[in-house]
Design a protein around this motif. Structure first.
Motif, PDB file in Angstrom:
ATOM      1  N   UNK A  61      72.939  36.180  14.849  1.00 47.80           N
ATOM      2  CA  UNK A  61      73.077  35.992  16.297  1.00 47.80           C
ATOM      3  C   UNK A  61      72.074  36.878  17.034  1.00 47.80           C
ATOM      4  N   UNK A  62      72.007  38.149  16.646  1.00 46.54           N
ATOM      5  CA  UNK A  62      71.027  39.054  17.261  1.00 46.54           C
ATOM      6  C   UNK A  62      69.602  38.595  16.960  1.00 46.54           C
ATOM      7  N   UNK A  63      69.393  38.152  15.726  1.00 43.39           N
ATOM      8  CA  UNK A  63      68.068  37.704  15.312  1.00 43.39           C
ATOM      9  C   UNK A  63      67.643  36.470  16.101  1.00 43.39           C
ATOM     10  N   UNK A  64      68.571  35.582  16.364  1.00 46.22           N
ATOM     11  CA  UNK A  64      68.250  34.388  17.143  1.00 46.22           C
ATOM     12  C   UNK A  64      67.842  34.745  18.566  1.00 46.22           C
ATOM     13  N   UNK A  65      68.520  35.727  19.144  1.00 48.53           N
ATOM     14  CA  UNK A  65      68.145  36.178  20.494  1.00 48.53           C
ATOM     15  C   UNK A  65      66.724  36.735  20.492  1.00 48.53           C
ATOM     16  N   UNK A  66      66.385  37.524  19.470  1.00 47.30           N
ATOM     17  CA  UNK A  66      65.035  38.076  19.375  1.00 47.30           C
ATOM     18  C   UNK A  66      63.991  36.967  19.237  1.00 47.30           C
ATOM     19  N   UNK A  67      64.275  35.975  18.392  1.00 52.97           N
ATOM     20  CA  UNK A  67      63.319  34.882  18.203  1.00 52.97           C
ATOM     21  C   UNK A  67      63.106  34.128  19.503  1.00 52.97           C
ATOM     22  N   UNK A  68      64.185  33.849  20.221  1.00 53.45           N
ATOM     23  CA  UNK A  68      64.061  33.144  21.495  1.00 53.45           C
ATOM     24  C   UNK A  68      63.232  33.943  22.495  1.00 53.45           C
ATOM     25  N   UNK A  69      63.510  35.240  22.589  1.00 54.65           N
ATOM     26  CA  UNK A  69      62.784  36.078  23.544  1.00 54.65           C
ATOM     27  C   UNK A  69      61.298  36.154  23.200  1.00 54.65           C
ATOM     28  N   UNK A  70      60.992  36.364  21.931  1.00 57.57           N
ATOM     29  CA  UNK A  70      59.585  36.476  21.519  1.00 57.57           C
ATOM     30  C   UNK A  70      58.858  35.147  21.725  1.00 57.57           C
ATOM     31  N   UNK A  71      59.510  34.033  21.389  1.00 57.52           N
ATOM     32  CA  UNK A  71      58.877  32.728  21.556  1.00 57.52           C
ATOM     33  C   UNK A  71      58.570  32.433  23.011  1.00 57.52           C
ATOM     34  N   UNK A  72      59.554  32.655  23.867  1.00 59.29           N
ATOM     35  CA  UNK A  72      59.347  32.395  25.295  1.00 59.29           C
ATOM     36  C   UNK A  72      58.288  33.333  25.870  1.00 59.29           C
ATOM     37  N   UNK A  73      58.302  34.593  25.434  1.00 56.53           N
ATOM     38  CA  UNK A  73      57.311  35.540  25.950  1.00 56.53           C
ATOM     39  C   UNK A  73      55.908  35.200  25.459  1.00 56.53           C
ATOM     40  N   UNK A  74      55.785  34.820  24.185  1.00 60.05           N
ATOM     41  CA  UNK A  74      54.462  34.494  23.645  1.00 60.05           C
ATOM     42  C   UNK A  74      53.835  33.331  24.397  1.00 60.05           C
ATOM     43  N   UNK A  75      54.645  32.347  24.743  1.00 58.88           N
ATOM     44  CA  UNK A  75      54.116  31.216  25.505  1.00 58.88           C
ATOM     45  C   UNK A  75      53.943  31.568  26.978  1.00 58.88           C
ATOM     46  N   UNK A  76      54.924  32.251  27.518  1.00 58.10           N
ATOM     47  CA  UNK A  76      54.864  32.572  28.945  1.00 58.10           C
ATOM     48  C   UNK A  76      53.808  33.587  29.313  1.00 58.10           C
ATOM     49  N   UNK A  77      53.411  34.433  28.358  1.00 59.54           N
ATOM     50  CA  UNK A  77      52.378  35.421  28.663  1.00 59.54           C
ATOM     51  C   UNK A  77      51.041  34.760  28.987  1.00 59.54           C
ATOM     52  N   UNK A  78      50.824  33.554  28.459  1.00 61.26           N
ATOM     53  CA  UNK A  78      49.581  32.839  28.780  1.00 61.26           C
ATOM     54  C   UNK A  78      49.535  32.483  30.265  1.00 61.26           C
ATOM     55  N   UNK A  79      50.683  32.158  30.827  1.00 58.99           N
ATOM     56  CA  UNK A  79      50.743  31.871  32.256  1.00 58.99           C
ATOM     57  C   UNK A  79      50.766  33.160  33.064  1.00 58.99           C
ATOM     58  N   UNK A  80      51.499  34.138  32.562  1.00 56.72           N
ATOM     59  CA  UNK A  80      51.625  35.396  33.300  1.00 56.72           C
ATOM     60  C   UNK A  80      50.278  36.088  33.463  1.00 56.72           C
ATOM     61  N   UNK A  81      49.489  36.109  32.404  1.00 48.94           N
ATOM     62  CA  UNK A  81      48.188  36.777  32.453  1.00 48.94           C
ATOM     63  C   UNK A  81      47.032  35.802  32.735  1.00 48.94           C
ATOM     64  N   UNK A  82      47.368  34.563  33.090  1.00 46.64           N
ATOM     65  CA  UNK A  82      46.383  33.549  33.491  1.00 46.64           C
ATOM     66  C   UNK A  82      45.326  33.316  32.395  1.00 46.64           C
ATOM     67  N   UNK A  83      45.789  33.201  31.163  1.00 49.31           N
ATOM     68  CA  UNK A  83      44.880  32.925  30.037  1.00 49.31           C
ATOM     69  C   UNK A  83      45.151  31.550  29.421  1.00 49.31           C
ATOM     70  N   UNK A  84      45.924  30.713  30.125  1.00 46.90           N
ATOM     71  CA  UNK A  84      46.275  29.412  29.572  1.00 46.90           C
ATOM     72  C   UNK A  84      45.083  28.508  29.358  1.00 46.90           C
ATOM     73  N   UNK A  85      44.089  28.586  30.264  1.00 47.09           N
ATOM     74  CA  UNK A  85      42.906  27.732  30.108  1.00 47.09           C
ATOM     75  C   UNK A  85      42.145  28.088  28.838  1.00 47.09           C
ATOM     76  N   UNK A  86      41.981  29.390  28.584  1.00 48.73           N
ATOM     77  CA  UNK A  86      41.288  29.804  27.363  1.00 48.73           C
ATOM     78  C   UNK A  86      42.077  29.416  26.113  1.00 48.73           C
ATOM     79  N   UNK A  87      43.391  29.475  26.211  1.00 52.34           N
ATOM     80  CA  UNK A  87      44.247  29.085  25.081  1.00 52.34           C
ATOM     81  C   UNK A  87      44.066  27.602  24.749  1.00 52.34           C
ATOM     82  N   UNK A  88      44.125  26.745  25.766  1.00 53.20           N
ATOM     83  CA  UNK A  88      43.941  25.313  25.531  1.00 53.20           C
ATOM     84  C   UNK A  88      42.503  24.976  25.120  1.00 53.20           C
ATOM     85  N   UNK A  89      41.552  25.725  25.649  1.00 52.62           N
ATOM     86  CA  UNK A  89      40.156  25.483  25.278  1.00 52.62           C
ATOM     87  C   UNK A  89      39.928  25.782  23.806  1.00 52.62           C
TER      88      UNK A  89
END
Length: 300
Positions: A200-228
Protein backbone atom coordinates in the motif's frame (compact mmCIF):
# COMPACT_ATOMS: atom_id res chain seq x y z
CA UNK A 1 32.10 10.16 -45.51
CA UNK A 2 29.81 7.94 -43.36
CA UNK A 3 27.61 9.85 -40.94
CA UNK A 4 27.40 8.45 -37.38
CA UNK A 5 24.11 6.72 -36.65
CA UNK A 6 21.85 8.71 -34.38
CA UNK A 7 20.04 7.19 -31.42
CA UNK A 8 16.46 6.10 -31.87
CA UNK A 9 13.75 8.28 -30.28
CA UNK A 10 13.20 5.63 -27.58
CA UNK A 11 16.88 5.62 -26.60
CA UNK A 12 17.03 9.42 -26.74
CA UNK A 13 14.15 9.78 -24.28
CA UNK A 14 15.62 7.05 -22.09
CA UNK A 15 19.03 8.74 -21.92
CA UNK A 16 17.41 12.11 -21.33
CA UNK A 17 15.35 10.77 -18.40
CA UNK A 18 18.35 8.98 -16.91
CA UNK A 19 20.22 12.27 -16.92
CA UNK A 20 17.31 13.98 -15.16
CA UNK A 21 17.14 11.22 -12.55
CA UNK A 22 20.83 11.29 -11.72
CA UNK A 23 20.97 15.08 -11.57
CA UNK A 24 18.51 15.39 -8.66
CA UNK A 25 18.72 13.63 -5.31
CA UNK A 26 14.93 13.77 -5.05
CA UNK A 27 14.63 10.82 -7.42
CA UNK A 28 17.20 8.80 -5.48
CA UNK A 29 15.30 9.35 -2.25
CA UNK A 30 11.86 8.65 -3.71
CA UNK A 31 12.83 5.62 -5.79
CA UNK A 32 15.38 3.88 -3.56
CA UNK A 33 15.63 5.30 -0.03
CA UNK A 34 11.90 5.48 0.75
CA UNK A 35 11.07 1.98 -0.57
CA UNK A 36 13.97 0.50 1.40
CA UNK A 37 12.79 2.35 4.50
CA UNK A 38 9.26 1.00 3.99
CA UNK A 39 10.61 -2.54 3.67
CA UNK A 40 12.66 -2.20 6.86
CA UNK A 41 9.80 -0.49 8.70
CA UNK A 42 7.16 -3.09 7.83
CA UNK A 43 9.58 -5.97 8.49
CA UNK A 44 10.34 -4.80 12.03
CA UNK A 45 7.20 -2.96 13.20
CA UNK A 46 5.50 -6.05 14.64
CA UNK A 47 8.55 -7.38 16.46
CA UNK A 48 7.73 -10.90 17.58
CA UNK A 49 4.51 -10.76 15.58
CA UNK A 50 2.17 -10.21 18.50
CA UNK A 51 1.24 -7.13 20.46
CA UNK A 52 3.12 -6.92 23.73
CA UNK A 53 3.44 -4.45 26.59
CA UNK A 54 0.27 -2.50 25.82
CA UNK A 55 0.01 0.30 28.42
CA UNK A 56 -2.80 -0.23 30.92
CA UNK A 57 -3.67 1.01 34.41
CA UNK A 58 -5.06 -0.45 37.61
CA UNK A 59 -7.60 1.23 39.88
CA UNK A 60 -7.21 -0.45 43.29
CA UNK A 61 -9.98 0.74 45.60
CA UNK A 62 -9.57 -2.14 48.07
CA UNK A 63 -5.89 -1.97 49.05
CA UNK A 64 -5.90 -5.51 50.39
CA UNK A 65 -3.60 -8.47 50.07
CA UNK A 66 -5.96 -10.02 47.52
CA UNK A 67 -6.05 -6.89 45.37
CA UNK A 68 -2.26 -6.68 45.43
CA UNK A 69 -2.04 -10.32 44.31
CA UNK A 70 -4.40 -9.55 41.44
CA UNK A 71 -2.30 -6.53 40.44
CA UNK A 72 0.88 -8.61 40.44
CA UNK A 73 -0.84 -11.30 38.36
CA UNK A 74 -1.94 -8.75 35.78
CA UNK A 75 1.59 -7.30 35.62
CA UNK A 76 3.00 -10.70 34.66
CA UNK A 77 0.89 -10.91 31.49
CA UNK A 78 3.18 -10.26 28.47
CA UNK A 79 0.42 -8.39 26.64
CA UNK A 80 0.21 -5.77 29.38
CA UNK A 81 2.55 -3.11 30.69
CA UNK A 82 1.03 -1.63 33.84
CA UNK A 83 2.20 1.96 33.53
CA UNK A 84 -0.09 3.67 36.06
CA UNK A 85 -2.01 3.06 39.28
CA UNK A 86 -5.01 5.30 39.86
CA UNK A 87 -6.92 6.18 42.99
CA UNK A 88 -10.24 6.73 41.21
CA UNK A 89 -11.95 5.64 38.01
CA UNK A 90 -12.33 9.16 36.63
CA UNK A 91 -8.56 9.62 36.33
CA UNK A 92 -8.20 6.24 34.63
CA UNK A 93 -11.02 7.06 32.21
CA UNK A 94 -9.42 10.36 31.22
CA UNK A 95 -6.04 8.65 30.71
CA UNK A 96 -7.73 6.10 28.44
CA UNK A 97 -9.46 8.81 26.42
CA UNK A 98 -6.12 10.58 26.00
CA UNK A 99 -4.55 7.25 24.88
CA UNK A 100 -1.99 7.34 27.65
CA UNK A 101 -3.27 3.86 28.45
CA UNK A 102 -5.47 1.50 26.45
CA UNK A 103 -7.43 -0.06 29.29
CA UNK A 104 -7.67 -0.35 33.05
CA UNK A 105 -8.82 -2.82 35.69
CA UNK A 106 -11.04 -1.73 38.58
CA UNK A 107 -10.81 -3.58 41.90
CA UNK A 108 -13.83 -2.38 43.93
CA UNK A 109 -13.87 -1.51 47.64
CA UNK A 110 -14.34 -4.38 50.10
CA UNK A 111 -13.38 -6.86 47.39
CA UNK A 112 -11.38 -9.14 49.70
CA UNK A 113 -14.03 -9.14 52.43
CA UNK A 114 -16.76 -9.96 49.90
CA UNK A 115 -14.72 -12.85 48.50
CA UNK A 116 -13.95 -14.29 51.95
CA UNK A 117 -17.56 -13.93 53.03
CA UNK A 118 -18.83 -15.68 49.92
CA UNK A 119 -20.63 -12.61 48.62
CA UNK A 120 -20.62 -11.70 44.96
CA UNK A 121 -17.58 -9.62 44.02
CA UNK A 122 -17.08 -7.98 40.63
CA UNK A 123 -13.88 -7.11 38.81
CA UNK A 124 -14.50 -4.58 36.03
CA UNK A 125 -12.19 -3.80 33.16
CA UNK A 126 -12.42 -1.09 30.52
CA UNK A 127 -10.54 -0.80 27.26
CA UNK A 128 -10.14 1.62 24.35
CA UNK A 129 -11.93 0.11 21.36
CA UNK A 130 -11.39 2.89 18.82
CA UNK A 131 -8.36 0.88 17.69
CA UNK A 132 -9.97 -2.48 17.03
CA UNK A 133 -6.83 -4.60 17.01
CA UNK A 134 -5.46 -3.09 20.24
CA UNK A 135 -8.86 -3.22 21.93
CA UNK A 136 -9.33 -6.86 20.97
CA UNK A 137 -5.91 -7.76 22.37
CA UNK A 138 -6.61 -5.96 25.66
CA UNK A 139 -10.03 -7.57 26.02
CA UNK A 140 -8.71 -11.05 25.24
CA UNK A 141 -5.83 -10.68 27.70
CA UNK A 142 -8.15 -9.45 30.46
CA UNK A 143 -10.51 -12.37 29.90
CA UNK A 144 -7.64 -14.84 29.94
CA UNK A 145 -6.11 -13.58 33.17
CA UNK A 146 -9.35 -12.92 35.05
CA UNK A 147 -11.08 -16.22 34.34
CA UNK A 148 -8.82 -18.27 36.67
CA UNK A 149 -9.08 -15.49 39.29
CA UNK A 150 -12.87 -15.61 39.16
CA UNK A 151 -12.88 -19.36 39.80
CA UNK A 152 -10.21 -19.22 42.52
CA UNK A 153 -12.47 -18.59 45.55
CA UNK A 154 -14.96 -21.29 44.51
CA UNK A 155 -12.22 -23.82 43.93
CA UNK A 156 -10.63 -23.01 47.32
CA UNK A 157 -13.96 -23.35 49.16
CA UNK A 158 -14.84 -26.60 47.41
CA UNK A 159 -11.38 -28.03 48.07
CA UNK A 160 -11.78 -27.22 51.76
CA UNK A 161 -15.03 -29.24 51.74
CA UNK A 162 -13.22 -32.26 50.30
CA UNK A 163 -14.08 -31.90 46.62
CA UNK A 164 -11.17 -32.41 44.24
CA UNK A 165 -9.95 -29.42 42.24
CA UNK A 166 -10.41 -31.18 38.90
CA UNK A 167 -14.06 -31.99 39.74
CA UNK A 168 -14.79 -28.37 40.60
CA UNK A 169 -13.03 -27.12 37.47
CA UNK A 170 -14.98 -29.54 35.25
CA UNK A 171 -18.20 -28.39 36.90
CA UNK A 172 -17.45 -24.69 36.40
CA UNK A 173 -16.07 -25.10 32.87
CA UNK A 174 -17.78 -28.19 31.43
CA UNK A 175 -16.76 -27.45 27.84
CA UNK A 176 -13.07 -27.02 27.10
CA UNK A 177 -12.62 -24.93 23.96
CA UNK A 178 -9.47 -25.39 21.89
CA UNK A 179 -8.59 -22.82 19.24
CA UNK A 180 -6.59 -23.90 16.19
CA UNK A 181 -6.31 -20.94 13.76
CA UNK A 182 -5.66 -22.08 10.20
CA UNK A 183 -2.87 -20.58 8.04
CA UNK A 184 -1.65 -18.42 10.94
CA UNK A 185 -1.40 -20.70 13.99
CA UNK A 186 0.84 -18.32 15.93
CA UNK A 187 -1.60 -15.40 15.45
CA UNK A 188 1.34 -13.46 14.06
CA UNK A 189 0.29 -9.99 12.91
CA UNK A 190 3.16 -9.75 10.44
CA UNK A 191 1.74 -12.70 8.47
CA UNK A 192 -1.26 -10.78 7.20
CA UNK A 193 -0.27 -7.14 7.74
CA UNK A 194 3.40 -6.59 6.84
CA UNK A 195 3.22 -7.57 3.18
CA UNK A 196 -0.04 -5.78 2.20
CA UNK A 197 0.82 -2.70 4.25
CA UNK A 198 4.17 -2.38 2.48
CA UNK A 199 2.59 -2.62 -0.96
CA UNK A 200 0.00 0.00 0.00
CA UNK A 201 2.80 2.41 0.91
CA UNK A 202 4.76 1.31 -2.15
CA UNK A 203 1.79 1.98 -4.41
CA UNK A 204 1.49 5.51 -3.06
CA UNK A 205 5.19 6.10 -3.79
CA UNK A 206 4.86 4.76 -7.34
CA UNK A 207 1.85 6.98 -8.02
CA UNK A 208 3.60 10.07 -6.65
CA UNK A 209 6.82 9.46 -8.58
CA UNK A 210 4.96 8.70 -11.82
CA UNK A 211 2.80 11.80 -11.63
CA UNK A 212 5.78 13.96 -10.66
CA UNK A 213 8.01 12.58 -13.43
CA UNK A 214 5.40 13.46 -16.02
CA UNK A 215 4.24 16.67 -14.41
CA UNK A 216 7.74 18.05 -13.99
CA UNK A 217 7.93 18.41 -17.78
CA UNK A 218 5.05 20.86 -17.60
CA UNK A 219 6.18 22.47 -14.37
CA UNK A 220 9.65 23.27 -15.70
CA UNK A 221 8.39 23.93 -19.26
CA UNK A 222 10.50 21.18 -20.85
CA UNK A 223 7.63 19.31 -22.51
CA UNK A 224 8.56 20.49 -26.01
CA UNK A 225 12.10 19.15 -25.66
CA UNK A 226 10.73 15.88 -24.26
CA UNK A 227 8.40 15.35 -27.24
CA UNK A 228 11.09 16.47 -29.67
CA UNK A 229 13.49 13.83 -28.36
CA UNK A 230 10.69 11.26 -28.88
CA UNK A 231 10.21 12.45 -32.46
CA UNK A 232 6.69 13.60 -31.60
CA UNK A 233 5.50 10.13 -30.57
CA UNK A 234 3.69 10.43 -27.24
CA UNK A 235 3.63 6.66 -26.66
CA UNK A 236 7.41 6.47 -27.06
CA UNK A 237 7.84 9.53 -24.87
CA UNK A 238 5.80 8.11 -21.98
CA UNK A 239 7.07 4.52 -22.12
CA UNK A 240 10.75 5.46 -22.44
CA UNK A 241 10.43 8.07 -19.70
CA UNK A 242 8.87 5.68 -17.21
CA UNK A 243 11.04 2.66 -18.05
CA UNK A 244 13.89 3.49 -15.61
CA UNK A 245 11.37 3.90 -12.78
CA UNK A 246 9.67 0.65 -13.78
CA UNK A 247 12.93 -1.28 -13.52
CA UNK A 248 13.83 0.26 -10.15
CA UNK A 249 10.38 -0.33 -8.68
CA UNK A 250 10.29 -3.93 -9.92
CA UNK A 251 13.66 -4.60 -8.26
CA UNK A 252 12.33 -3.08 -5.02
CA UNK A 253 9.15 -5.17 -5.19
CA UNK A 254 11.09 -8.40 -5.75
CA UNK A 255 13.45 -7.49 -2.90
CA UNK A 256 10.44 -6.85 -0.64
CA UNK A 257 9.05 -10.28 -1.51
CA UNK A 258 12.39 -11.84 -0.66
CA UNK A 259 12.54 -10.08 2.70
CA UNK A 260 8.93 -10.83 3.64
CA UNK A 261 8.74 -14.44 2.48
CA UNK A 262 12.40 -15.46 2.50
CA UNK A 263 13.86 -13.72 5.56
CA UNK A 264 10.74 -13.38 7.72
CA UNK A 265 9.37 -16.75 6.53
CA UNK A 266 5.83 -15.50 6.03
CA UNK A 267 3.90 -18.50 4.66
CA UNK A 268 2.58 -18.35 1.11
CA UNK A 269 0.94 -20.92 -1.12
CA UNK A 270 2.67 -20.25 -4.46
CA UNK A 271 6.24 -20.17 -5.72
CA UNK A 272 8.47 -17.12 -5.98
CA UNK A 273 8.03 -16.90 -9.76
CA UNK A 274 4.26 -16.33 -9.67
CA UNK A 275 4.73 -14.03 -6.69
CA UNK A 276 7.32 -11.88 -8.46
CA UNK A 277 5.31 -11.89 -11.68
CA UNK A 278 2.40 -10.46 -9.70
CA UNK A 279 4.74 -7.80 -8.32
CA UNK A 280 5.84 -6.85 -11.86
CA UNK A 281 2.23 -6.52 -12.98
CA UNK A 282 1.47 -4.53 -9.83
CA UNK A 283 4.20 -1.97 -10.63
CA UNK A 284 3.14 -1.62 -14.29
CA UNK A 285 -0.55 -1.32 -13.39
CA UNK A 286 0.19 1.32 -10.75
CA UNK A 287 2.26 3.35 -13.20
CA UNK A 288 -0.56 3.10 -15.75
CA UNK A 289 -2.93 4.40 -13.09
CA UNK A 290 -0.52 7.29 -12.44
CA UNK A 291 -0.48 8.16 -16.15
CA UNK A 292 -4.29 8.07 -16.18
CA UNK A 293 -4.49 10.36 -13.15
CA UNK A 294 -2.02 12.79 -14.71
CA UNK A 295 -3.95 12.82 -18.00
CA UNK A 296 -7.05 13.96 -16.09
CA UNK A 297 -5.35 16.32 -13.62
CA UNK A 298 -2.14 17.52 -15.36
CA UNK A 299 -1.44 20.33 -12.86
CA UNK A 300 0.81 19.19 -9.99
Amino acid sequence: MRMPQQNSPFVSVLRREWGRMTSRRLYFGACIVLPLFCIFFMATIFGSGQMERIPIGIVDLDWSATSRDISRTVETVPTFAVTAHFSDQESARKATQQKKIYGYLVIPPNFESDVLAGRQATLSYYYHYALLSVGSEVRGAFETVLQPLSMGPIVSEATALGVSESTVTNFLVPVNVQSHPLYNPDLDYSVYLSHPFFFILFQVLILLVTVYALGSEIKFRTGDAWLESADGNIFTAVVAKLLPYTVIFIVMAIFANYVMFGVLHIPFSCGFWPLNLTAVLFVIATQALGVFIFSIFPAI
